[in-house]
Scaffold this active site. Structure first.
Site, mmCIF file in Angstrom:
data_model
loop_
_atom_site.group_PDB
_atom_site.id
_atom_site.type_symbol
_atom_site.label_atom_id
_atom_site.label_comp_id
_atom_site.label_asym_id
_atom_site.label_seq_id
_atom_site.Cartn_x
_atom_site.Cartn_y
_atom_site.Cartn_z
ATOM 1 N N ALA A 126 9.234 12.954 -25.698
ATOM 2 C CA ALA A 126 8.035 12.124 -25.792
ATOM 3 C C ALA A 126 8.258 10.614 -25.785
ATOM 4 C CB ALA A 126 7.247 12.505 -27.052
ATOM 5 N N ALA A 127 9.381 10.111 -26.310
ATOM 6 C CA ALA A 127 9.546 8.662 -26.423
ATOM 7 C C ALA A 127 9.599 8.008 -25.035
ATOM 8 C CB ALA A 127 10.821 8.336 -27.204
ATOM 9 N N GLY A 129 6.416 7.090 -25.691
ATOM 10 C CA GLY A 129 5.065 7.447 -26.103
ATOM 11 C C GLY A 129 3.982 7.265 -25.071
ATOM 12 N N SER A 130 4.335 6.838 -23.858
ATOM 13 C CA SER A 130 3.289 6.590 -22.855
ATOM 14 C C SER A 130 2.502 7.858 -22.549
ATOM 15 C CB SER A 130 3.901 6.018 -21.573
ATOM 16 O OG SER A 130 4.840 6.921 -21.001
ATOM 17 N N LYS A 131 3.206 8.965 -22.389
ATOM 18 C CA LYS A 131 2.515 10.211 -22.023
ATOM 19 C C LYS A 131 1.855 10.863 -23.232
ATOM 20 C CE LYS A 131 5.808 10.679 -18.276
ATOM 21 N NZ LYS A 131 6.583 9.497 -18.723
ATOM 22 N N GLU A 149 11.170 14.224 -29.810
ATOM 23 C CA GLU A 149 12.124 13.306 -29.211
ATOM 24 C C GLU A 149 13.513 13.596 -29.762
ATOM 25 O OE1 GLU A 149 14.269 10.959 -27.146
ATOM 26 O OE2 GLU A 149 12.144 11.221 -26.669
ATOM 27 N N ASP A 176 16.636 18.952 -30.313
ATOM 28 C CA ASP A 176 16.975 19.316 -28.947
ATOM 29 C C ASP A 176 15.873 20.265 -28.479
ATOM 30 O OD1 ASP A 176 17.997 20.756 -26.697
ATOM 31 O OD2 ASP A 176 20.044 20.241 -27.300
ATOM 32 N N ASP A 194 8.710 16.202 -19.510
ATOM 33 C CA ASP A 194 9.170 15.096 -18.672
ATOM 34 C C ASP A 194 10.671 15.001 -18.923
ATOM 35 O OD1 ASP A 194 8.712 12.889 -16.868
ATOM 36 O OD2 ASP A 194 9.050 11.556 -18.577
ATOM 37 N N CYS A 247 11.796 11.442 -13.194
ATOM 38 C CA CYS A 247 11.738 10.194 -12.427
ATOM 39 C C CYS A 247 12.953 10.112 -11.511
ATOM 40 C CB CYS A 247 11.644 8.973 -13.346
ATOM 41 S SG CYS A 247 13.012 8.808 -14.511
#
Length: 479
Positions: A126-127, A129-131, A149, A176, A194, A247
């Site tokens: 998650a870090a 935190g944008s999503k 995270e 993990d 992600d 990405c």
């Protein structure tokens, strides 16, 4: 726009030539990678509507171009970036927008592509935190999000962004991600993975991103990604939606990982095509229905997004070996809960049945109801929001609760002027020309809550957390 020198290993260029569809130009790919990345923001619709935000910033001269896959997302150009960094503007400090790369808005758009309404969602990596904050906005701060995270140093940043954006429906964990399939089997309506990746798509932001790149490292990373995806798929309930994204640009970390899941679980995995996600999505569509976004297609970072549905249950994974430990909170009910609720309401803090009161010694917390069934199954780094600390004279209300819960039209709300708001963000007390009548003051600016404060005579005592205090210029168009 000026170009910058990007380091490209020869083996990477060979791999990209093989991975890129014949409809795309390799020369345009190289050219796009060497252009600086366009900046972009996402309006936080938990705090303000898109229309109201655009009206608010209209006098600033910011140029905003809509991002086609995110209604609240915009590419932004500003003339005053050097004088006032975007992250130091008052609108950013109060959580009205999040600085987020346009491509990274795609996974959450895909997660909610069929207008589904998941009640329990996991963001597995998650870090910063944008999503997570984008998911919370799509959920309207209802239901619950488990934001995990693995990197301990990034959990603090994740919490800071969640708090700034006024999010109340989140629990944070530090694991993990490979543990969740065993620890929380079939507990989530939707999951975003992600995944950690080789980062081939971020060279426009970091020209040296490929300095340590190698084909061998791609294969090692893909092995980890398969294990994470396997765990996520086991944690997903039958009928639930899973979005896998990276990405990076190579097929081993993208299509091949998803195809491995399909080969492993066959009819339990359904690929959900993303060709209708937004106009022109078909330009990045793969034969499987995934989006493989090369940077020249939409002039953004390189990205990959796949959307899956779990069609049937799976045999359980072996039970995890860790111990959760005793849960240190007790549920507040009856008269105790009523007293806290009435005291909070009196100063403008409001919540609904989605949040439940819990207590740990003198601390009072609000937990999202949808997360309570996970208590005892995993250890939380932080759960919900800290509402208050009790003391002999009542309650000391916490800043994060004010940002998430305060009603800016409450009778005790006191709207600051531009100059007063600058003083507030600098940690200084406020001396208004006409002091508020109430002793407990809900301080607002642009009709957004900035904090709860005490009036002492003609002075409003600053309660802004010391770690958030800013110096320098903070307001566009105000010298």
């Amino acid at each position: 726009m000026a170009q910058h020198a990007v380091y490209f290993p020869d083996a990477f260029l060979t791999q990209m030539r093989e991975a890129m569809p014949s409809t795309l130009s390799f020369d345009e790919f190289i050219s796009a990678c060497q252009r600086p990345l366009r900046r972009s923001i996402r309006i936080n619709t938990l705090k303000i509507s898109v229309a109201d935000f655009l009206a608010l910033i209209a006098p600033y001269g910011w140029s905003l171009t809509p991002i086609p896959w995110c209604h609240e997302g915009f590419w932004i150009e500003r003339d005053d970036e050097e004088a006032l960094p975007l992250g130091s503007t008052a609108e950013h400090l109060s959580g009205l927008f999040y600085i987020q790369e346009a491509s990274s808005m795609l996974p959450v758009a895909a997660l909610f592509a069929d207008d589904n309404h998941p009640q329990r969602v996991m963001d597995m990596a998650a870090a910063p935190g944008s999503k997570t904050t984008q998911i919370a906005a799509r959920m309207g701060n209802r239901g619950a999000i488990l934001a995990n995270e693995f990197s301990a140093s990034r959990v603090k940043v994740l919490h800071a962004n969640i708090s700034r954006c006024g999010i109340a429906n989140t629990a944070l964990t530090h694991f993990d991600g490979r543990v969740f399939g065993a620890a929380l089997p079939e507990m989530f309506d939707a999951i975003l993975l992600d995944a950690p990746c080789s980062g081939e798509g971020v060279v426009r932001k970091d020209p040296d991103a490929l300095k340590n790149w190698s084909p061998e490292s791609n294969l090692d990373i893909a092995a980890t990604q398969r294990e994470l995806l396997d765990s996520a798929f086991h944690a997903l309930r039958p009928g639930g939606t899973l979005v896998y994204s990276t990405c990076t640009l190579n097929r081993q970390e993208n299509e091949a990982v998803c195809l491995w899941l399909k080969e492993t679980y066959a009819d339990a995995v359904e690929f959900l095509p993303l060709g209708d996600l937004f106009p022109d999505a078909d330009r990045a569509l793969t034969p499987e229905g995934f989006l493989h976004v090369f940077p020249q297609i939409y002039d953004c970072e390189g990205f990959f997004v796949a959307r899956l549905r779990k069609m049937s249950s799976l045999p359980a994974m072996p039970a995890p070996g860790y111990k959760v430990g005793a849960f240190p909170f007790t549920s507040l009910k009856g008269r105790e809960a009523l007293n806290v609720t009435q005291a909070a309401n009196a100063v403008g803090l409001l919540w609904d049945e989605n949040l439940h009161l819990w207590q740990r010694e003198k601390e009072v917390w609000l937990f999202p109801a949808e997360i309570e069934s996970l208590i005892g199954k995993v250890r939380f780094s932080r759960l919900g929001i800290k509402l208050a600390e009790s003391h002999n004279k009542g309650y000391r209300w916490q800043h994060e609760a004010t940002i998430a819960l305060a009603c800016p039209t409450h009778a005790h709300a006191f709207e600051l002027s531009v100059q007063e708001a600058e003083e507030w963000y600098r940690g200084r007390d406020i001396y208004p020309q006409t002091p508020p009548a109430a002793d407990d003051v809900l301080v607002t600016f642009q009709h957004q809550p900035l904090g709860l404060a005490k009036r002492i005579g003609a002075r409003i005592k600053n309660s802004y957390p010391r770690e958030l205090v800013r110096d320098g210029k903070l307001f566009t168009g105000n010298s």
